[in-house]
Design an enzyme around this catalytic site. Structure first.
Site, PDB file in Angstrom:
ATOM      1  N   GLU A 117       0.823  -1.207   0.000  1.00  0.00           N
ATOM      2  CA  GLU A 117       0.000   0.000   0.000  1.00  0.00           C
ATOM      3  C   GLU A 117       0.863   1.266   0.000  1.00  0.00           C
ATOM      4  OE1 GLU A 117      -4.050  -1.819   2.026  1.00  0.00           O
ATOM      5  OE2 GLU A 117      -2.428  -1.184   3.332  1.00  0.00           O
ATOM      6  N   ASP A 164      -3.198  -8.998  18.239  1.00  0.00           N
ATOM      7  CA  ASP A 164      -1.845  -9.273  17.754  1.00  0.00           C
ATOM      8  C   ASP A 164      -0.901  -9.732  18.855  1.00  0.00           C
ATOM      9  OD1 ASP A 164      -2.661  -8.560  15.258  1.00  0.00           O
ATOM     10  OD2 ASP A 164      -1.576  -6.668  15.167  1.00  0.00           O
TER      11      ASP A 164
END
Lengths: 454, 454
Positions: free
Chosen positions: A187, A316
């Site tokens: 990205e 995470d």
């Protein structure tokens, strides 16, 4: 000074003692916020503690780093989100460690006792033991990181415009290397290519921004290694079409402020962005339970930690397995885990047993450039404009609040329709960045380079 | 290393020598930008140098400091504004001093030779010789200042919410003192009152933000001393209606991170904002010409400096007199001066003489709060909603570019209709701010304040 924060105190009261079980949630990311919301209305005293006052929509952070969005477009105050949830208190504070036997979270300047704990502090970037790369190659996890990347990219063009060495000197400034070909790296590379080709073109006099060199370096043999080979191939094709050089199977050996080295070569550049390694936040270590090699806590099937049924680790920071596969580190997984942990606490206070976590895979999306994305939606693999529409819809849908949605859509409309990136601000002290990689310093009274006749 | 920047070089060229006169404009504020635009199309090589890459719409900076606007909403890249003006090059760089006899601007890392110079570096805040007040009482001139003020205000509420001393401790955090009752001070005080009364109300559990104490301290006997007595009275009335304590004829004697002292008393607070003194930017001193007591250059009637017909000083750096009165330090004056200086250069290259500057007074406006402003428009004195509409129109009209106008209007709509301030981000390291004014540190193993039965 250590302060113990009473869980339910209102102004003017003295310590207000109540028998409701105390739940502490550490971290206001996707997981922690989902857990907090799931506990709305329950007979609990919930405290959500975070070292930031805002929930950050991290999937769009690369757009802050590339000047398309403002930080505030994707960062909403946590207490604003949860303001109507009367059983929940938000506290600004940084959690240092967990005292499991004493059932308390140790903050930098105090402590929070708990009956149930949900630990959701997420991950940070990892330099694989090379912490000296942190300065020359900033990563992208926080708002501050994004602003620093934006600074470096914009300063690079400014420095190129004023560079007296019009050969290699300008080239080094106009070369951008992104290390890591995961979603963030792809990205970032796509957005940098668009900035150089479409946004800055007319703004400079000496340099031609579209001649910028943008290089994406990935150690594996394809970009987006966590996605399907179909998506990897489509993303690589689109990146090349945008003019990004994609180097695969190329582990980086060294980085400093004037080059990136890899086996067989090096690239001279002052701007390296790090999108490679991820490491769980260090608080997991204080639990004294087994961690995997990324520092993630290996949780039980119900997301509790071994031996401590009242402590949950999600997002995470947790290594969660489901049907023999590791649950990926994506926002959707963290939210599902947060809701599961919250429901298990609600069961526990009713005296029921916990249940194993079930992961529902909603798929993975990555944007490559304007109008182009790739998507692995279970069995469906999409790429191109259709995938980009899916990406657009999902990101707007998951943004919290009318305000963020409105401004993100408006900013994107301006980016796409007018080739303008609205947040092209260089903040902070520019001087050190302008002189990156200039190790030789000439005496201050050397004659000027120009001797123009009057 | 010193670099001499050739005025007209394109990538790939060697130094491109041309005989066009070189104009250097130092500063991309209202004055410098107006001068640059006025020179469009002229047979000149114009270089505009600024230490920032953006033009800042300073009149709305207080709205960044109070979380209503994003920095990028009022900051537009200078090179974006001037990108179609082919005779003008924008350079990022900080000007250190002016070498008048050598006709060059000395930058931190180079120099810029000129034939004509327009100096428009503006002003900074002054602590009247008390530079030790800078840390406890930040001023509001730059984007970084605004973000720092935003941080301090938002952190104060967070610290109050977690303050163990529920009496004076919380009160000190919830007291905000603004020093200086000029337009910036009045606007800051009004905005802080609105935040506490309308925006934050439901977001906290222990504290009640509407109980915040907001104090505006002014040394003169009225607020807005540069405006008409009618406007001063109206502004004071509106401030009091919003709940601001206005202290007049009260010079501040001392400031530190836990109090503000004045004759006859002091106020305990951790949050002091400085809106009192203004000093011209220090580069004026390097000219070796007479300065006034604010450090402003006393220019000739044509805005040149005494003895040097090719050097113009404009905006807040210049002390300009017109019809026996000093021209005020407002954006409209700087723009008129910029255009005048540019026109005088155009006359000079045609061989014509310069003319004296004529100031056209468009009036002064200041916003007090939502829907309330005061305006001195020549003989017309307005206050209340009509003045606010005038304020709104003028500010939107003078904002540069469709993008800024669109986003400022949209943000304001959300502020006014939804009582939401969109940019409530605390960035940077929070810990030091949370513990401001806590000079006594208890040992780390002191018993927790709370001894809640299990």
């Amino acid at each position: 000074m250590r302060i113990a924060f009473p869980p339910a105190m209102t102004m003017g009261d003295r310590v207000h003692i109540t028998a409701l079980p105390r739940v502490v949630i550490v971290g206001g990311g996707f997981g922690g916020l989902a857990a907090g919301r799931e506990l709305a209305g329950a007979p609990l005293q919930v405290t959500l503690v975070d070292s930031r006052n805002y929930h950050l929509f991290q999937p769009l952070l690369y757009q802050v780093a590339t000047a398309a969005l403002n930080p505030a477009d994707i960062a909403v105050p946590i207490r604003r989100i949860l303001r109507y949830q009367r059983n929940l208190t938000v506290l600004l504070g940084c959690a240092d460690s967990i005292d499991l036997s004493g059932r308390r979270v140790i903050l930098c300047d105090g402590e929070l006792p708990f009956d149930y704990l949900i630990l959701a502090t997420g991950a940070t970037h990892s330099y694989f033991g090379h912490d000296e790369w942190r300065e020359p190659a900033p990563g992208l996890k926080t708002v501050e990181d994004a602003i620093e990347i934006r600074r470096r990219v914009l300063v690079a063009y400014e420095a190129a415009e004023r560079e007296p060495d019009i050969g290699a000197g300008i080239e080094e400034w106009m070369t951008f290397v992104i290390v890591g070909g995961g979603p963030t790296g792809v990205e970032l590379a796509g957005a940098l290519a668009e900035i150089s080709r479409r946004v800055l073109e007319r703004d400079f006099r000496r340099i031609k921004p579209r001649l910028s060199r943008i290089v994406l370096i990935e150690a594996a043999d394809r970009v987006l290694p966590s996605m399907s080979p179909h998506s990897s191939a489509a993303a690589e094709r689109e990146l090349r079409r945008l003019g990004v050089e994609v180097m695969l199977s190329t582990p980086v050996l060294d980085v400093d402020d004037s080059r990136v080295c890899f086996k067989g070569g090096q690239i001279a550049t002052h701007t390296v962005l790090w999108a490679a390694g991820v490491a769980a936040s260090p608080i997991g270590r204080s639990l004294g339970v087994p961690l995997d090699r990324h520092g993630r806590v290996m949780v039980n099937q119900d997301l509790t930690i071994p031996g401590t049924p009242r402590v949950f680790v999600i997002g995470d920071l947790a290594q969660v397995s489901f049907e023999g596969q590791q649950v990926p580190g994506v926002a959707a997984a963290a939210m599902q885990e947060g809701r599961h942990a919250a429901r298990m606490i609600l069961r526990a206070i009713r005296g029921a047993r916990t249940e194993p976590f079930h992961y529902f895979d909603k798929g993975v999306l990555a944007a490559v450039g304007r109008g182009v994305a790739v998507a692995d939606l279970r069995r469906l693999k999409l790429s191109g404009f259709v995938a980009w529409l899916a990406w657009l819809f999902v990101h707007i849908f998951y943004l919290i609040g009318f305000r963020s949605r409105f401004f993100v859509i408006a900013q994107w409309a301006i980016v796409y329709l007018r080739n303008e990136r609205g947040a092209r601000l260089i903040t902070g002290n520019v001087e050190p960045l302008l002189h990156r990689g200039r190790h030789q310093v000439e005496p201050a009274d050397s004659p000027p380079l120009e001797n123009r006749p009057r």
